[in-house]
Design an enzyme around this catalytic site. Structure first.
Site, PDB file in Angstrom:
ATOM      1  N   ASP A  67       0.808  -1.222   0.000  1.00 24.49           N
ATOM      2  CA  ASP A  67       0.000   0.000   0.000  1.00 24.49           C
ATOM      3  C   ASP A  67       0.841   1.271   0.000  1.00 24.49           C
ATOM      4  O   ASP A  67       2.055   1.224   0.212  1.00 24.49           O
ATOM      5  CB  ASP A  67      -0.962   0.007   1.204  1.00 24.49           C
ATOM      6  CG  ASP A  67      -0.312  -0.528   2.482  1.00 24.49           C
ATOM      7  OD1 ASP A  67       0.922  -0.459   2.582  1.00 24.49           O
ATOM      8  OD2 ASP A  67      -1.028  -1.012   3.357  1.00 24.49           O
ATOM      9  N   ASN A 135      -7.550  -3.371  14.331  1.00 24.90           N
ATOM     10  CA  ASN A 135      -8.942  -3.604  13.925  1.00 24.90           C
ATOM     11  C   ASN A 135      -9.054  -4.752  12.918  1.00 24.90           C
ATOM     12  O   ASN A 135     -10.086  -4.939  12.295  1.00 24.90           O
ATOM     13  CB  ASN A 135      -9.544  -2.324  13.330  1.00 24.90           C
ATOM     14  CG  ASN A 135      -8.824  -1.872  12.063  1.00 24.90           C
ATOM     15  OD1 ASN A 135      -7.905  -2.532  11.585  1.00 24.90           O
ATOM     16  ND2 ASN A 135      -9.247  -0.752  11.516  1.00 24.90           N
ATOM     17  N   HIS A 137      -7.221  -5.086  10.142  1.00 24.93           N
ATOM     18  CA  HIS A 137      -6.920  -4.799   8.728  1.00 24.93           C
ATOM     19  C   HIS A 137      -5.627  -5.490   8.294  1.00 24.93           C
ATOM     20  O   HIS A 137      -4.716  -5.712   9.091  1.00 24.93           O
ATOM     21  CB  HIS A 137      -6.907  -3.298   8.418  1.00 24.93           C
ATOM     22  CG  HIS A 137      -5.762  -2.510   8.945  1.00 24.93           C
ATOM     23  ND1 HIS A 137      -5.884  -1.198   9.351  1.00 24.93           N
ATOM     24  CD2 HIS A 137      -4.451  -2.808   9.119  1.00 24.93           C
ATOM     25  CE1 HIS A 137      -4.721  -0.738   9.727  1.00 24.93           C
ATOM     26  NE2 HIS A 137      -3.824  -1.694   9.607  1.00 24.93           N
ATOM     27  N   GLU A 142      -9.675  -2.075   5.453  1.00 30.12           N
ATOM     28  CA  GLU A 142     -10.306  -1.815   6.740  1.00 30.12           C
ATOM     29  C   GLU A 142     -11.556  -2.688   6.891  1.00 30.12           C
ATOM     30  O   GLU A 142     -12.038  -3.260   5.904  1.00 30.12           O
ATOM     31  CB  GLU A 142     -10.679  -0.324   6.812  1.00 30.12           C
ATOM     32  CG  GLU A 142      -9.494   0.632   6.684  1.00 30.12           C
ATOM     33  CD  GLU A 142      -8.636   0.712   7.955  1.00 30.12           C
ATOM     34  OE1 GLU A 142      -8.520  -0.283   8.702  1.00 30.12           O
ATOM     35  OE2 GLU A 142      -8.056   1.793   8.193  1.00 30.12           O
TER      36      GLU A 142
HETATM   37  C1  F6R Z   1       1.504  -1.751   6.203  1.00 30.73           C
HETATM   38  C2  F6R Z   1       0.120  -2.155   6.314  1.00 30.73           C
HETATM   39  C3  F6R Z   1      -0.631  -2.273   7.593  1.00 30.73           C
HETATM   40  C4  F6R Z   1       0.218  -2.634   8.801  1.00 30.73           C
HETATM   41  C5  F6R Z   1      -0.634  -2.679  10.066  1.00 30.73           C
HETATM   42  C6  F6R Z   1       0.185  -3.003  11.298  1.00 30.73           C
HETATM   43  O1  F6R Z   1       1.948  -1.758   4.861  1.00 30.73           O
HETATM   44  O2  F6R Z   1      -0.433  -2.385   5.300  1.00 30.73           O
HETATM   45  O3  F6R Z   1      -1.645  -3.235   7.430  1.00 30.73           O
HETATM   46  O4  F6R Z   1       0.819  -3.892   8.583  1.00 30.73           O
HETATM   47  O5  F6R Z   1      -1.265  -1.455  10.237  1.00 30.73           O
HETATM   48  O6  F6R Z   1       1.069  -1.951  11.533  1.00 30.73           O
HETATM   49  P1  F6R Z   1       2.186  -2.033  12.657  1.00 30.73           P
HETATM   50  O7  F6R Z   1       3.149  -3.073  12.215  1.00 30.73           O
HETATM   51  O8  F6R Z   1       2.804  -0.654  12.653  1.00 30.73           O
HETATM   52  O9  F6R Z   1       1.493  -2.376  13.917  1.00 30.73           O
END
Ligand code: F6R
Length: 261
Positions: A67, A135, A137, A142
């Site tokens: 992303d 959450n 994702h 989301e």
């Molecule tokens: C990152 C992404 C997100 C993160 C998720 C966890 O490219 O797509 O899904 O993997 O938000 O983030 P952290 O590792 O910072 O807890």
């Protein structure tokens, strides 16, 4: 879904890196799906170290990130392009033209279609690395994202915006939109490896592994993937009902195969 419980966040990163290195030793021209966020940083540090020790090469590897924020140029310090350069690409022997991140500039619909085409032309993703949002994702899919979604623009939840605000200074405007691979895109990867560490992820890990498959918890879609490895530390695993079973499988795997992974 195979669940591996590691003693510490550091062990999660080490085991995750080991999986990537084994893949690259078997298939030097592998296609890797990469994630940003805090979780994979230590894994990337292991890959850099193993590259520096000459144990692995990225010369033929192609990568596709999950992303990117919309409205942020690649040179922006908070872009996921900048993140990947800093945390991985600048320190390994990967060819810049082989690293792909959706562009957050330009027409998101055209960019999304082009990104799907590029993944397809590369022969698909061999191993997709994922982190996990609190959450549920994965990527920026989301809650209520279609479980068969493809790369597209998504509006981030307030919770995700708050969680990621730590990366932005007070005077910087934080994007509310992102381009993300869809859940269907992620499920097309030949293997998926999700890493999670810390107590804040325990509810999300429980829902992903043991909850019903639901668009309300996008990561639960991974239950439908034939080859997903979930590597979590003890805190992130603490709410799993069948934790003793996963540990038992782990020790049996070690006994039979001589290695966890
Ligand atoms: C990152 C992404 C997100 C993160 C998720 C966890 O490219 O797509 O899904 O993997 O938000 O983030 P952290 O590792 O910072 O807890």
């Amino acid at each position: 879904m195979r669940v591996i419980i590691a003693d510490s966040p550091e062990a999660v990163a080490r085991m995750g890196a080991e999986q990537c290195i084994r893949l690259l030793q078997d298939k030097p021209a592998a296609v890797l799906g990469l994630a940003t966020g805090s979780t994979p940083i230590a894994l990337y540090a292991h890959l850099i170290q193993r590259r520096q020790q000459g144990e692995v090469s990225f010369r033929q590897v192609r990568t596709f990130n999950l992303d990117e924020y919309i409205g942020i140029a690649p040179q922006h310090p908070q872009s996921y392009r900048s993140f990947m350069q800093k945390q991985l690409f600048d320190h390994i022997d990967i060819l810049p033209e082989n690293t792909h991140i959706p562009s957050g500039m330009g027409d998101p619909m055209a960019e999304s279609r082009a990104y799907e085409d590029k993944i397809h032309s590369a022969g698909g993703i061999d191993l997709q690395i994922l982190g996990l949002g609190r959450n549920g994702h994965i990527g920026f899919n989301e809650p209520t994202s279609s479980l068969s979604s493809r790369t597209r623009a998504k509006t981030l939840t307030q919770e995700t915006i708050r969680d990621n605000s730590r990366f932005f200074s007070a005077d910087e405007e934080q994007p509310h939109l992102a381009i993300t691979m869809g859940i269907g895109t992620i499920l097309d990867a030949r293997k998926v490896m999700l890493l999670a560490a810390g107590a804040a992820k325990a509810d999300a890990v429980k829902a992903m592994v043991e909850g019903p498959i639901s668009a309300m918890h996008p990561a639960s879609a991974l239950q439908m993937h034939p080859s997903t490895l979930v590597i979590v530390d003890t805190e992130a695993a603490s709410k799993l009902e069948l934790i003793d079973y996963y540990r038992w499988v782990q020790s049996e795997t070690l006994r039979v195969q001589g290695a966890y992974l």
